[in-house]
Design a protein around this motif. Structure first.
Motif, PDB file in Angstrom:
ATOM      1  N   LYS A 186       0.837  -1.204   0.000  1.00  0.00           N
ATOM      2  CA  LYS A 186       0.000   0.000   0.000  1.00  0.00           C
ATOM      3  C   LYS A 186       0.875   1.258   0.000  1.00  0.00           C
ATOM      4  O   LYS A 186       0.515   2.271  -0.586  1.00  0.00           O
ATOM      5  CB  LYS A 186      -0.965  -0.009   1.181  1.00  0.00           C
ATOM      6  N   THR A 196      -0.629  10.125  -3.016  1.00  0.00           N
ATOM      7  CA  THR A 196      -1.819  10.407  -2.230  1.00  0.00           C
ATOM      8  C   THR A 196      -1.461  11.268  -1.021  1.00  0.00           C
ATOM      9  O   THR A 196      -0.562  10.907  -0.275  1.00  0.00           O
ATOM     10  CB  THR A 196      -2.416   9.081  -1.700  1.00  0.00           C
ATOM     11  N   SER A 255      -4.261  12.978   4.016  1.00  0.00           N
ATOM     12  CA  SER A 255      -5.663  13.146   4.392  1.00  0.00           C
ATOM     13  C   SER A 255      -6.577  12.228   3.584  1.00  0.00           C
ATOM     14  O   SER A 255      -7.664  11.878   4.027  1.00  0.00           O
ATOM     15  CB  SER A 255      -6.074  14.602   4.194  1.00  0.00           C
ATOM     16  N   GLN A 256      -6.117  11.843   2.384  1.00  0.00           N
ATOM     17  CA  GLN A 256      -7.028  11.078   1.530  1.00  0.00           C
ATOM     18  C   GLN A 256      -6.693   9.599   1.462  1.00  0.00           C
ATOM     19  O   GLN A 256      -7.165   8.887   0.592  1.00  0.00           O
ATOM     20  CB  GLN A 256      -7.001  11.667   0.108  1.00  0.00           C
ATOM     21  N   ARG A 257      -5.844   9.165   2.409  1.00  0.00           N
ATOM     22  CA  ARG A 257      -5.352   7.790   2.268  1.00  0.00           C
ATOM     23  C   ARG A 257      -6.449   6.749   2.421  1.00  0.00           C
ATOM     24  O   ARG A 257      -6.436   5.743   1.734  1.00  0.00           O
ATOM     25  CB  ARG A 257      -4.228   7.540   3.271  1.00  0.00           C
ATOM     26  N   THR A 258      -7.374   6.996   3.322  1.00  0.00           N
ATOM     27  CA  THR A 258      -8.414   5.994   3.551  1.00  0.00           C
ATOM     28  C   THR A 258      -9.241   5.790   2.288  1.00  0.00           C
ATOM     29  O   THR A 258      -9.519   4.658   1.891  1.00  0.00           O
ATOM     30  CB  THR A 258      -9.334   6.418   4.702  1.00  0.00           C
ATOM     31  N   GLU A 259      -9.639   6.914   1.647  1.00  0.00           N
ATOM     32  CA  GLU A 259     -10.439   6.779   0.426  1.00  0.00           C
ATOM     33  C   GLU A 259      -9.595   6.127  -0.671  1.00  0.00           C
ATOM     34  O   GLU A 259     -10.096   5.288  -1.412  1.00  0.00           O
ATOM     35  CB  GLU A 259     -10.924   8.144  -0.101  1.00  0.00           C
ATOM     36  N   ALA A 260      -8.314   6.527  -0.733  1.00  0.00           N
ATOM     37  CA  ALA A 260      -7.452   6.004  -1.788  1.00  0.00           C
ATOM     38  C   ALA A 260      -7.350   4.490  -1.713  1.00  0.00           C
ATOM     39  O   ALA A 260      -7.285   3.805  -2.730  1.00  0.00           O
ATOM     40  CB  ALA A 260      -6.069   6.636  -1.694  1.00  0.00           C
ATOM     41  N   GLU A 312      -9.529   2.354  -1.151  1.00  0.00           N
ATOM     42  CA  GLU A 312     -10.612   1.717  -1.908  1.00  0.00           C
ATOM     43  C   GLU A 312     -10.258   1.659  -3.398  1.00  0.00           C
ATOM     44  O   GLU A 312     -10.465   0.650  -4.060  1.00  0.00           O
ATOM     45  CB  GLU A 312     -11.934   2.480  -1.710  1.00  0.00           C
ATOM     46  N   ASP A 313      -9.710   2.789  -3.910  1.00  0.00           N
ATOM     47  CA  ASP A 313      -9.291   2.819  -5.314  1.00  0.00           C
ATOM     48  C   ASP A 313      -8.233   1.752  -5.581  1.00  0.00           C
ATOM     49  O   ASP A 313      -8.248   1.086  -6.609  1.00  0.00           O
ATOM     50  CB  ASP A 313      -8.689   4.185  -5.675  1.00  0.00           C
ATOM     51  N   LYS A 331      -7.747  -1.020  -4.015  1.00  0.00           N
ATOM     52  CA  LYS A 331      -8.318  -2.372  -4.036  1.00  0.00           C
ATOM     53  C   LYS A 331      -8.886  -2.653  -5.418  1.00  0.00           C
ATOM     54  O   LYS A 331      -8.723  -3.756  -5.957  1.00  0.00           O
ATOM     55  CB  LYS A 331      -9.416  -2.496  -2.972  1.00  0.00           C
TER      56      LYS A 331
END
Lengths: 346, 591
Positions: B438, B447, B450-455, B457-458, B460
């Motif tokens: 990751k 990334t 701040s946007q790591r959690t949403e990223a 999903e991308d 995956k």
């Protein structure tokens, strides 16, 4: 010499065989094998639950003077099996009979006494060589260990003559691995493995990442050595064309299991996985595009192992029993072994 | 090899200055007896607190002792302590680290627990406590530093050894019958040497600073010892009347610490080539192609090249129309007359000697050639990643209309990965072994935190797209836990995560088996259909025939022929292409 022989029958295996090789004598039943593994298991994480085996209940023999091909998906345990046979890895369970002696549990020092009889040709990557060693030292190192009587100049002479046989001139003696191309490094790796005149050699992807011309030269070289010195090979490769050219028999692995042993490289495959593998071979003819259709279901979990037959979740012919019981490797006649619940060729 | 290191080292001014200073200070300490005009302990109360004179070059202290002589003798104490402590911790830490790393098992466990214990003690605290019990003494300090500082050294060496022993040449040595000792001494030790040297050098500076600090506090060397820390401490009382007394020892401590640090850092840079340095070199030296772009030569290169056979607008007028006439045939990558040379010893190797290539948007273009034909160099040129000793001699590389030669290194960094992503031949070798998958993806996609959690999903989705069907587990894996094929898929996913327009794949499947290859190539089709442009660099004509839309054959650094795959493979115009195709026929073209 590599001569193109006429295609013999409708085998799914591409290419031609190298002519002039001895008839396959390497069937485990005929004569004494040079090396044989029985019930071999290897797990890299012995404490993991559930136990994951890189090699699982494997039984295989390589006959004297035989070239046994070993094919399978990357990560299926081919290289691990090769290293286990040479005892560069310690098996978790099982026997490794080398020339009749069980070497599965021998220690470092005991193994040194037989190391010169078995060698490995590593892939020609930069990692296969100590970056601070010149070609002379790389190839000469095994000699230092086993030809103790020889002086430095005698050893250099032996290295030079072997280098010539693998097609490299004496000017390569002083070269370092970083100064050579992949194909040249591959040949140095071959020379390092063959300098001790081993009886059994594991060739690990010896012809991948070299171009076609170099590939042919390397195969020819290996065939020559077999002819002159009668050594046996375990030829690990994913290049079916090379396997077809040089091997007497072909073993197919899938997820650590042996799923099929073909008596000849051009025998039609029986196991669905072998069929898929053969079908995935890419023809260099653009008109045949689309012929290499995948004969397996995609979208299966990679790296996880289904219950029952290891191939059951990707197999096009999986039946009820395939998801429950793992098929055993059974004799299907003509020296063919297959581990499949299907009775005959689907 | 040593020559190269030496050159890299000399190129760093700070490192050379550091080495010169170390030599100077060391020489001063060693020859103190000859150089010193006075006995450093000779008291001359009459001449106390004097300024510099012929007799006392740097003046005298409160007891009339010669400051210069005391400085010279002080160099002995300070450097001597630094070198002695470092030598001993090297002699203890390195063997322990090597054996623990190589042998593993019980010894490793024991050694690492000892390391854990030693590293939990703060050295200053322990020193203070022991001084409190036994009274101040330099010997005590030395013992404390040795007792604690071998541990991080051992740990560093152990981790290096673990990395090296996994390499195949160590196995090869074992297979060649070498003894354990020989494997350690000849194969493992030289390959962990460079970080050891660097660490040791930096340790010397740390010891000097610590010892001086403790002596200044009165806990190390005691007056009247000629020690820089002691001199500093003595001079405190005369801060207003004789400020120079404070300056000299302070300067001496600073210079010696600085020189070891500069030297150590120079060494570490010389021993580990880092990509930013090469970029720097490029900016310093005028890039030939940049010069070309600004002069009419650049325009000349755009014209048909007389040398390249397939040069006349390779794909402008193919014998057949493009497979899909609806698609725009615009070239996203356009290379003209590219020459890349490498210096090898005294000779110059022409890796690329006039290559022309057009890569059309939304298609798979294969670059095919034998080993040593310059394929990989061509790939690197598309990212302007030619490292010294190589350079771009002539020609232009345009990507999406921009001449790469005209971009600054900063623009280039934004360009790499964003517009053009590359998949390397040796996937496990080009991934950081201690970073999880990751992390590689975060870096590839740049990334923000701040946007790591949403990223995730991308990612995956990207991993699933390349056929890795347990994306969650893969994201949390280290590269060494994955097989070669899985690493290769992760590399493709990194290109996807970066949302690059062009994906250059250098032998993406040459180390993979057929079913994995089929899956990855299938993925390339899907990516192409979603608008990605792919440059496939390979020697495998089967892969080209079954995958590519266009093909460019190169040999010995020159474009031999290019066109659609059907045209080149079925109606080759050049003799070389015919031979090439024939050689495959012999090795596996099932008729």
């Amino acid at each position: 010499m590599i001569v193109q022989a006429p295609q013999s029958g409708p085998g799914l295996w591409p290419g031609s065989q190298i002519t002039g090789k001895p008839q396959p004598t390497g069937k485990s039943q005929a004569g004494e094998p040079i090396i044989e593994v029985k019930g071999l298991y290897k797990s890299f994480a012995p404490k993991a639950k559930p136990l994951i085996y890189a090699v699982r209940d494997l039984n295989l023999a390589v006959g004297r003077g035989e070239i046994l091909g070993l094919v399978g998906e990357s990560g299926c345990g081919k290289t691990t099996l090769g290293k286990l046979m040479l005892r560069l890895e310690r098996p978790t369970q099982g026997q490794i009979l080398f020339g009749g002696q069980d070497i599965a549990t021998l220690g470092f020092t005991a193994l040194r006494a037989i190391r010169h009889r078995m060698q490995m040709i590593f892939q020609g990557t930069a990692n296969a060589f100590n970056p601070y060693y010149s070609v002379n030292r790389i190839i000469g190192e095994p000699l230092e260990n086993y030809a103790r009587g020889a002086s430095f100049s005698e050893r250099t002479e032996m290295v030079v003559s072997l280098l010539a046989q693998v097609g490299l001139g004496p000017e390569y003696l002083g070269r370092y691995p970083s100064e050579m191309s992949g194909g040249q490094r591959q040949r140095v790796g071959i020379a390092r493995a063959l300098i001790l005149n081993p009886e059994f050699v594991v060739c690990d992807e010896s012809v991948s990442s070299v171009d076609h011309a170099a590939k042919d030269r390397i195969l020819e070289l290996l065939a020559n050595f077999r002819r002159e010195r009668g050594c046996s090979y375990l030829f690990i490769s994913h290049d079916l064309a090379s396997v077809a050219k040089i091997c007497d028999r072909v073993a197919v692995m899938y997820l650590g299991n042996l799923v099929e042993v073909l008596p000849r490289p051009d025998s039609p495959p029986l196991h669905p996985y072998t069929q898929a593998l053969a079908a995935a071979f890419l023809s260099p003819d653009p008109r045949r595009r689309g012929n290499g259709k995948a004969l397996f279901k995609d979208g299966a979990e990679i790296g996880t192992r289904p219950a029952g037959c290891p191939f059951s979740d990707r197999c096009l012919y999986a039946m009820g029993i395939c998801h429950k019981a793992q098929p055993l490797l059974t004799d299907r006649g003509d020296g063919r072994l297959a581990a499949c619940h299907l009775e005959s060729n689907p | 090899m040593i020559k190269v290191l030496l050159r890299r080292f000399i190129r760093r001014k700070s490192a050379v200055i550091g080495l010169a200073l170390i030599t100077l200070i060391l020489a001063a300490g060693l020859m103190a007896q000859r150089l010193a005009p006075h006995d450093p302990y000779a008291v001359n109360v009459v001449a106390k607190l004097k300024g510099p004179s012929m007799e006392y070059p740097l003046g005298t202290d409160q007891l009339g002792r010669c400051v210069f002589s005391r400085l010279l003798y002080g160099a002995r104490t300070c450097l001597g302590t630094g070198l002695l402590v470092t030598l001993i911790i090297t002699l203890i830490g390195v063997p322990i680290g090597i054996v623990a790393g190589y042998a593993g098992g019980a010894f490793d466990n024991l050694a690492m627990r000892a390391v854990d214990i030693a590293t939990t003690f703060p050295s200053s605290m322990l020193a203070l406590a022991l001084v409190g019990i036994f009274g101040p003494s330099l010997h005590l300090l030395i013992l404390v530093f040795i007792g604690l500082w071998w541990a991080p050294f051992a740990r560093l060496v152990r981790s290096m050894v673990i990395k090296v022993k996994e390499k195949e040449f160590v196995l090869a040595a074992e297979s060649g019958g070498s003894s354990r000792l020989s494997i350690i001494v000849r194969h493992i030790a030289p390959n962990v040497l460079s970080p050891v040297i660097v660490y040791a050098t930096l340790r010397v500076a740390a010891v000097i600073a610590h010892v001086a600090g403790f002596s200044f506090l009165g806990l190390g060397s005691q007056p009247p010892t000629a020690d820089w820390g002691v001199m500093l401490s003595d001079a405190r009382q005369f801060l207003t009347s004789a400020p120079m007394l404070l300056i000299w020892p302070g300067l001496a401590i600073m210079l010696s610490v600085l020189s070891f640090n500069m030297f150590g850092e120079g060494l570490s840079e010389a021993l580990t080539p880092d990509p930013s340095e090469m970029a720097k070199v490029k900016e310093d030296t005028p890039l030939p192609s940049r010069a070309m772009a600004s002069c009419p030569e650049g325009a000349k290169a755009e014209r048909p090249h007389p040398e390249g056979v397939g040069a006349e607008a390779p794909l402008a007028a193919p014998p057949r129309p493009p497979a899909e006439p609806g698609q725009p045939a615009e070239a996203i990558v356009s290379i003209r007359g590219l020459k890349v040379y490498f210096k090898s010893g005294r000779s110059v190797v022409k890796a690329l000697d006039g290559v022309n290539l057009d890569v059309r948007r939304g298609r798979i273009t294969a670059v095919v050639g034998g080993s040593g034909s310059g394929k990989s160099v061509l790939a690197l040129s598309m990212l302007r990643l030619i490292d010294p000793p190589g350079w771009q001699e002539a020609g232009t590389v345009r990507v999406a209309g921009r001449d790469l030669g005209s971009l600054t290194e900063k623009e280039m960094r934004a360009f790499r990965g964003r517009q053009v992503a590359m998949i390397f031949q040796d996937p496990s070798g080009s991934m950081n072994p201690v970073a999880k998958v990751k992390k590689h993806l975060f870096e590839a996609a740049r990334t923000p935190y701040s946007q790591r959690t949403e990223a995730l999903e991308d990612f995956k989705v990207a991993l699933a797209r390349v056929g890795l069907n347990d994306p969650e587990r893969v994201l949390e894996s280290y590269p060494f836990e994955l097989s070669g094929g899985m690493c290769q898929r992760v590399m493709v996913a990194m290109g996807l995560a970066a949302k690059a327009d062009v994906l250059i794949a250098d032998e993406p499947t040459s180390n993979l088996d057929l079913t994995t290859q089929a899956a990855i190539l299938d993925e390339f089709f899907r990516l192409r259909d979603s608008g990605l442009t792919i440059v496939l660099i390979t020697h495998d004509l089967g892969v080209v025939a079954q995958t590519a839309d266009d093909v460019c054959v190169i040999h010995e650094g020159r474009t031999i022929e290019s066109g659609t795959v059907e045209r080149v493979f079925l109606h080759p115009a050049e003799e070389f292409t015919k031979t090439l195709l024939a050689s495959v026929g012999a090795s596996g073209l099932a008729a």
